[in-house]
Design an enzyme around this catalytic site. Structure first.
Site, PDB file in Angstrom:
ATOM      1  N   ARG A 101       0.823  -1.213   0.000  1.00 17.31           N
ATOM      2  CA  ARG A 101       0.000   0.000   0.000  1.00 17.31           C
ATOM      3  C   ARG A 101       0.856   1.261   0.000  1.00 17.31           C
ATOM      4  O   ARG A 101       0.502   2.276  -0.601  1.00 17.31           O
ATOM      5  CB  ARG A 101      -0.896  -0.028   1.239  1.00 17.31           C
ATOM      6  CG  ARG A 101      -1.907   1.081   1.280  1.00 17.31           C
ATOM      7  CD  ARG A 101      -3.083   0.671   2.142  1.00 17.31           C
ATOM      8  NE  ARG A 101      -4.116   1.683   2.165  1.00 17.31           N
ATOM      9  CZ  ARG A 101      -4.350   2.448   3.218  1.00 17.31           C
ATOM     10  NH1 ARG A 101      -3.629   2.313   4.317  1.00 17.31           N
ATOM     11  NH2 ARG A 101      -5.310   3.338   3.156  1.00 17.31           N
TER      12      ARG A 101
ATOM     13  N   HIS B  44       0.416   4.410  -2.573  1.00 15.60           N
ATOM     14  CA  HIS B  44       0.201   5.791  -2.135  1.00 15.60           C
ATOM     15  C   HIS B  44       1.349   6.688  -2.544  1.00 15.60           C
ATOM     16  O   HIS B  44       1.138   7.847  -2.908  1.00 15.60           O
ATOM     17  CB  HIS B  44      -0.019   5.835  -0.620  1.00 15.60           C
ATOM     18  CG  HIS B  44      -1.386   5.395  -0.214  1.00 15.60           C
ATOM     19  ND1 HIS B  44      -2.022   5.841   0.917  1.00 15.60           N
ATOM     20  CD2 HIS B  44      -2.262   4.550  -0.804  1.00 15.60           C
ATOM     21  CE1 HIS B  44      -3.230   5.280   1.017  1.00 15.60           C
ATOM     22  NE2 HIS B  44      -3.390   4.492  -0.012  1.00 15.60           N
ATOM     23  N   ASP B  45       2.573   6.182  -2.510  1.00 13.98           N
ATOM     24  CA  ASP B  45       3.697   7.005  -2.955  1.00 13.98           C
ATOM     25  C   ASP B  45       3.509   7.386  -4.423  1.00 13.98           C
ATOM     26  O   ASP B  45       3.621   8.551  -4.794  1.00 13.98           O
ATOM     27  CB  ASP B  45       5.019   6.250  -2.767  1.00 13.98           C
ATOM     28  CG  ASP B  45       6.214   7.122  -3.122  1.00 13.98           C
ATOM     29  OD1 ASP B  45       6.196   8.321  -2.755  1.00 13.98           O
ATOM     30  OD2 ASP B  45       7.164   6.638  -3.774  1.00 13.98           O
TER      31      ASP B  45
ATOM     32  N   SER C 174       8.563  10.095  -1.737  1.00 12.25           N
ATOM     33  CA  SER C 174       8.197  11.276  -0.927  1.00 12.25           C
ATOM     34  C   SER C 174       7.373  10.861   0.287  1.00 12.25           C
ATOM     35  O   SER C 174       7.366  11.545   1.303  1.00 12.25           O
ATOM     36  CB  SER C 174       7.433  12.301  -1.764  1.00 12.25           C
ATOM     37  OG  SER C 174       6.382  11.666  -2.472  1.00 12.25           O
TER      38      SER C 174
ATOM     39  N   ASN D 226      -3.487   9.486   4.509  1.00  9.16           N
ATOM     40  CA  ASN D 226      -2.564   8.348   4.596  1.00  9.16           C
ATOM     41  C   ASN D 226      -3.332   7.136   5.107  1.00  9.16           C
ATOM     42  O   ASN D 226      -2.843   6.020   5.045  1.00  9.16           O
ATOM     43  CB  ASN D 226      -1.330   8.662   5.457  1.00  9.16           C
ATOM     44  CG  ASN D 226      -1.650   8.759   6.948  1.00  9.16           C
ATOM     45  OD1 ASN D 226      -2.612   8.195   7.442  1.00  9.16           O
ATOM     46  ND2 ASN D 226      -0.808   9.475   7.664  1.00  9.16           N
TER      47      ASN D 226
ATOM     48  N   HIS E 251      -6.165  -5.902  -2.451  1.00  7.30           N
ATOM     49  CA  HIS E 251      -6.999  -6.090  -1.254  1.00  7.30           C
ATOM     50  C   HIS E 251      -7.242  -7.578  -0.964  1.00  7.30           C
ATOM     51  O   HIS E 251      -8.114  -7.908  -0.168  1.00  7.30           O
ATOM     52  CB  HIS E 251      -8.323  -5.335  -1.400  1.00  7.30           C
ATOM     53  CG  HIS E 251      -8.162  -3.839  -1.372  1.00  7.30           C
ATOM     54  ND1 HIS E 251      -9.187  -2.958  -1.632  1.00  7.30           N
ATOM     55  CD2 HIS E 251      -7.075  -3.067  -1.105  1.00  7.30           C
ATOM     56  CE1 HIS E 251      -8.745  -1.716  -1.525  1.00  7.30           C
ATOM     57  NE2 HIS E 251      -7.461  -1.749  -1.217  1.00  7.30           N
TER      58      HIS E 251
ATOM     59  N   ASP F 189      -3.736 -14.017  -3.682  1.00  2.34           N
ATOM     60  CA  ASP F 189      -4.366 -14.916  -4.659  1.00  2.34           C
ATOM     61  C   ASP F 189      -5.570 -14.222  -5.288  1.00  2.34           C
ATOM     62  O   ASP F 189      -5.831 -13.052  -5.001  1.00  2.34           O
ATOM     63  CB  ASP F 189      -4.772 -16.234  -3.970  1.00  2.34           C
ATOM     64  CG  ASP F 189      -5.669 -15.994  -2.749  1.00  2.34           C
ATOM     65  OD1 ASP F 189      -6.272 -14.910  -2.643  1.00  2.34           O
ATOM     66  OD2 ASP F 189      -5.759 -16.903  -1.900  1.00  2.34           O
TER      67      ASP F 189
HETATM   68  C1  HEM Z   1      -9.234   1.062  -6.145  1.00  2.00           C
HETATM   69  C2  HEM Z   1      -9.254   2.011  -5.235  1.00  2.00           C
HETATM   70  C3  HEM Z   1      -8.778   1.787  -3.823  1.00  2.00           C
HETATM   71  C4  HEM Z   1      -9.415   2.188  -2.704  1.00  2.00           C
HETATM   72  C5  HEM Z   1     -10.730   2.963  -2.648  1.00  2.00           C
HETATM   73  C6  HEM Z   1      -8.644   1.744  -1.584  1.00  2.00           C
HETATM   74  C7  HEM Z   1      -8.977   1.984  -0.258  1.00  2.00           C
HETATM   75  C8  HEM Z   1      -8.413   1.335   0.800  1.00  2.00           C
HETATM   76  C9  HEM Z   1      -8.868   1.447   2.160  1.00  2.00           C
HETATM   77  C10 HEM Z   1     -10.003   2.322   2.647  1.00  2.00           C
HETATM   78  C11 HEM Z   1      -8.098   0.628   2.906  1.00  2.00           C
HETATM   79  C12 HEM Z   1      -8.192   0.412   4.412  1.00  2.00           C
HETATM   80  C13 HEM Z   1      -7.296   1.396   5.114  1.00  2.00           C
HETATM   81  C14 HEM Z   1      -7.432   1.343   6.604  1.00  2.00           C
HETATM   82  O1  HEM Z   1      -8.532   1.383   7.125  1.00  2.00           O
HETATM   83  O2  HEM Z   1      -6.394   1.258   7.289  1.00  2.00           O
HETATM   84  C15 HEM Z   1      -7.150   0.007   2.026  1.00  2.00           C
HETATM   85  C16 HEM Z   1      -6.190  -0.889   2.414  1.00  2.00           C
HETATM   86  C17 HEM Z   1      -5.255  -1.418   1.552  1.00  2.00           C
HETATM   87  N1  HEM Z   1      -5.051  -1.068   0.239  1.00  2.00           N
HETATM   88 FE1  HEM Z   1      -6.320  -0.047  -0.898  1.00  2.00          FE
HETATM   89  N2  HEM Z   1      -7.556   1.076  -2.034  1.00  2.00           N
HETATM   90  C18 HEM Z   1      -7.576   1.086  -3.408  1.00  2.00           C
HETATM   91  C19 HEM Z   1      -6.616   0.561  -4.241  1.00  2.00           C
HETATM   92  C20 HEM Z   1      -5.468  -0.053  -3.809  1.00  2.00           C
HETATM   93  C21 HEM Z   1      -4.338  -0.374  -4.646  1.00  2.00           C
HETATM   94  C22 HEM Z   1      -4.232  -0.031  -6.117  1.00  2.00           C
HETATM   95  C23 HEM Z   1      -3.423  -0.992  -3.859  1.00  2.00           C
HETATM   96  C24 HEM Z   1      -2.054  -1.508  -4.202  1.00  2.00           C
HETATM   97  C25 HEM Z   1      -1.677  -1.892  -5.403  1.00  2.00           C
HETATM   98  C26 HEM Z   1      -4.000  -1.071  -2.541  1.00  2.00           C
HETATM   99  C27 HEM Z   1      -3.433  -1.710  -1.476  1.00  2.00           C
HETATM  100  C28 HEM Z   1      -4.003  -1.799  -0.222  1.00  2.00           C
HETATM  101  C29 HEM Z   1      -3.521  -2.684   0.811  1.00  2.00           C
HETATM  102  C30 HEM Z   1      -2.400  -3.699   0.653  1.00  2.00           C
HETATM  103  C31 HEM Z   1      -4.294  -2.425   1.946  1.00  2.00           C
HETATM  104  C32 HEM Z   1      -4.139  -3.057   3.332  1.00  2.00           C
HETATM  105  C33 HEM Z   1      -3.225  -2.191   4.130  1.00  2.00           C
HETATM  106  C34 HEM Z   1      -2.820  -2.793   5.469  1.00  2.00           C
HETATM  107  O3  HEM Z   1      -3.322  -3.827   5.877  1.00  2.00           O
HETATM  108  O4  HEM Z   1      -1.922  -2.206   6.118  1.00  2.00           O
HETATM  109  N3  HEM Z   1      -5.218  -0.464  -2.542  1.00  2.00           N
HETATM  110  N4  HEM Z   1      -7.352   0.467   0.748  1.00  2.00           N
HETATM  111  C1  LIG Z   2      -1.421   9.416   9.428  1.00  2.00           C
HETATM  112  O1  LIG Z   2      -2.017  10.673   9.663  1.00  2.00           O
HETATM  113  C2  LIG Z   2      -2.525  10.843  10.974  1.00  2.00           C
HETATM  114  C3  LIG Z   2      -3.112  12.244  11.049  1.00  2.00           C
HETATM  115  O2  LIG Z   2      -4.098  12.392  10.113  1.00  2.00           O
HETATM  116  C4  LIG Z   2      -1.403  10.678  11.993  1.00  2.00           C
HETATM  117  O3  LIG Z   2      -1.930  10.746  13.308  1.00  2.00           O
HETATM  118  C5  LIG Z   2      -0.729   9.317  11.808  1.00  2.00           C
HETATM  119  O4  LIG Z   2       0.380   9.215  12.670  1.00  2.00           O
HETATM  120  C6  LIG Z   2      -0.261   9.168  10.365  1.00  2.00           C
HETATM  121  N1  LIG Z   2       0.286   7.840  10.193  1.00  2.00           N
HETATM  122  C7  LIG Z   2       1.547   7.618   9.830  1.00  2.00           C
HETATM  123  C8  LIG Z   2       1.968   6.211   9.694  1.00  2.00           C
HETATM  124  O5  LIG Z   2       2.322   8.506   9.607  1.00  2.00           O
END
Ligand code: HEM
Ligand SMILES: *[C@@H]1O[C@H](CO)[C@@H](O)[C@H](O)[C@H]1NC(C)=O
Ligand SMILES: *[C@@H]1O[C@H](CO)[C@@H](O)[C@H](O)[C@H]1NC(C)=O
Ligand SMILES: *[C@@H]1O[C@H](CO)[C@@H](O)[C@H](O)[C@H]1NC(C)=O
Ligand SMILES: *[C@@H]1O[C@H](CO)[C@@H](O)[C@H](O)[C@H]1NC(C)=O
Length: 328
Positions: free
Chosen positions: A64, A68-69, A78, A95, A195, A255
């Site tokens: 992720r 995001h980067d 960055s 973030n 996901h 998968d």
């Molecule tokens: C298609 C639009 C996308 C949306 C709306 C979206 C949104 C989100 C949201 C809301 C979360 C949960 C964050 C949280 O509550 O901590 C998430 C997690 C995640 N996203 Fe996405 N995402 C998208 C696309 C992507 C893409 C393109 C990737 C990577 C290629 C990605 C990789 C991930 C991963 C791996 C997580 C899990 C993060 C963790 O467990 O630390 N996402 N995403």
């Molecule tokens: C993400 O942003 C929030 C503030 O919106 C901050 O409290 C949090 O520490 C940030 N997370 C990281 C991993 O930098």
């Protein structure tokens, strides 16, 4: 003898030309560090194995982080910058709580690389290699990663707004944002397959459980037994730190089960499920659900395209020594 010398002479000319061209490089190449840091990929791979064997959270967190980067100001690391004022890219509200283990994976990889090839390999490239590696190490496809990125000189939370997709986006909003980043609908659907690992906080989808519309508190596209499970895991006014697996069936394996979940109404985020419910993206979801190799190939292609976004090359930017700080 004379021939050997002449051949040697030509070789030098060819090498010098390659170096001159290399300096003016305007695009990424697979063998960028073949002479300056030939083992970089093996070193990063080992650092990633070390980190993921300590905590599996490093897998989704690193993947992720790369996404995001790249979507904010290009793949220039960055997002790695730490600011004492809390106003760097990583501090933006958007973030969405990026897990610290992703940052740590890159920091550890960079330290391992610096000890062998100091000042040569960018943090942006290390992030691209590590993102590729966590996918493979959790069961996903392996693919060649393009290199030659340089690290950015700007990291500002104010640049994040509007650049990242939101979980309540409909298909058109998803398509628009990805196409702005040179990623087509198939790329977008394939990348959403990320996901298949990781977590989401309850507040990113709780509207689907409690306040969907005036006529129904529950989102009707949710599988009813899955919805009940989610209501149990995420009661209203739940502690905001509670998270749920994005893939309820094989949460730690990279998968195509993510797509099978969408077919069964088990997409956790609204932006996940919409890929199945919208007729325009539905056929690709069905294809990826039934043909894991189609998903793997599309995911690898899309990751390579993602890794090209807004890259700095040649003499642009810098090679950071410490990924979390600009060189002084
Ligand atoms: C298609 C639009 C996308 C949306 C709306 C979206 C949104 C989100 C949201 C809301 C979360 C949960 C964050 C949280 O509550 O901590 C998430 C997690 C995640 N996203 Fe996405 N995402 C998208 C696309 C992507 C893409 C393109 C990737 C990577 C290629 C990605 C990789 C991930 C991963 C791996 C997580 C899990 C993060 C963790 O467990 O630390 N996402 N995403
Ligand atoms: C993400 O942003 C929030 C503030 O919106 C901050 O409290 C949090 O520490 C940030 N997370 C990281 C991993 O930098
Ligand atoms: C990985 O862990 C091993 C064993 O602790 C250590 O010797 C090695 O230096 C680590 N490698 C990297 C690249 O971090
Ligand atoms: C970030 O951008 C804002 C608004 O443009 C600016 O006021 C601030 O100084 C910037 N911060 C950094 C660390 O560059
Ligand atoms: C909902 O989930 C259950 C339990 O996993 C499954 O048996 C059922 O087929 C799913 N329903 C639909 C409509 O896919």
């Amino acid at each position: 003898m004379e021939k050997e010398v002449r051949r040697g002479g030509w070789w030098v000319v060819v090498m010098v030309m390659a170096m001159v061209i290399g300096r003016g490089e305007t695009h990424l190449v697979q063998n960028f560090y073949s002479s300056s840091c030939p083992n970089v990929e093996a070193i990063v791979r080992q650092a990633v194995i070390n980190k993921t064997s300590q905590t599996t959270i490093a897998v989704p967190a690193t993947l992720r982080l790369f996404f995001h980067d790249c979507f904010v100001q290009g793949c220039d690391a960055s997002i790695m910058i730490a600011s004492p004022n809390g106003d760097a890219e990583k501090d933006a509200p958007d973030n969405l709580s990026l897990a610290g283990d992703g940052f740590d994976t890159i920091i550890k990889s960079k330290q391992a690389v610096e000890s062998v090839c100091p000042g040569v390999v960018s943090c942006a490239d290390i992030l691209a290699i590590a993102a590729r590696d966590v996918v493979f190490l959790s069961g996903g496809p392996s693919f060649s990663v393009e290199l030659g990125r340089r690290d950015g000189l700007v990291s500002n939370a104010s640049l994040v707004a509007g650049q990242l997709p939101q979980p309540n986006f409909n298909l058109n909003q998803l398509k628009q944002l990805f196409s702005k980043n040179n990623l087509n609908q198939i790329d977008m659907i394939a990348l959403s397959g990320a996901h298949t690992v990781g977590f989401s906080h309850c507040n990113r989808f709780s509207n689907r459980l409690y306040s969907f519309s005036s006529s129904s508190s529950l989102d009707p596209s949710l599988n009813t037994s899955y919805a009940q499970q989610l209501r149990a895991d995420c009661p209203q006014n739940v502690d905001p730190s509670i998270v749920v697996n994005l893939d309820p069936v094989t949460p730690q394996t990279f998968d195509n089960v993510y797509y099978q979940n969408l077919v069964a109404g088990k997409g956790l985020l609204s932006s996940d499920e919409v890929l199945f419910t919208d007729p325009s993206s539905n056929p690709t979801v069905i294809d990826f659900a039934n043909n894991p190799s189609d998903f793997s190939a599309a995911f690898a292609t899309a990751m390579i395209k993602l890794g090209r976004l807004g890259v700095l090359v040649g003499s642009q930017g810098q090679i950071r020594t410490d990924c979390t700080a600009f060189n002084s």
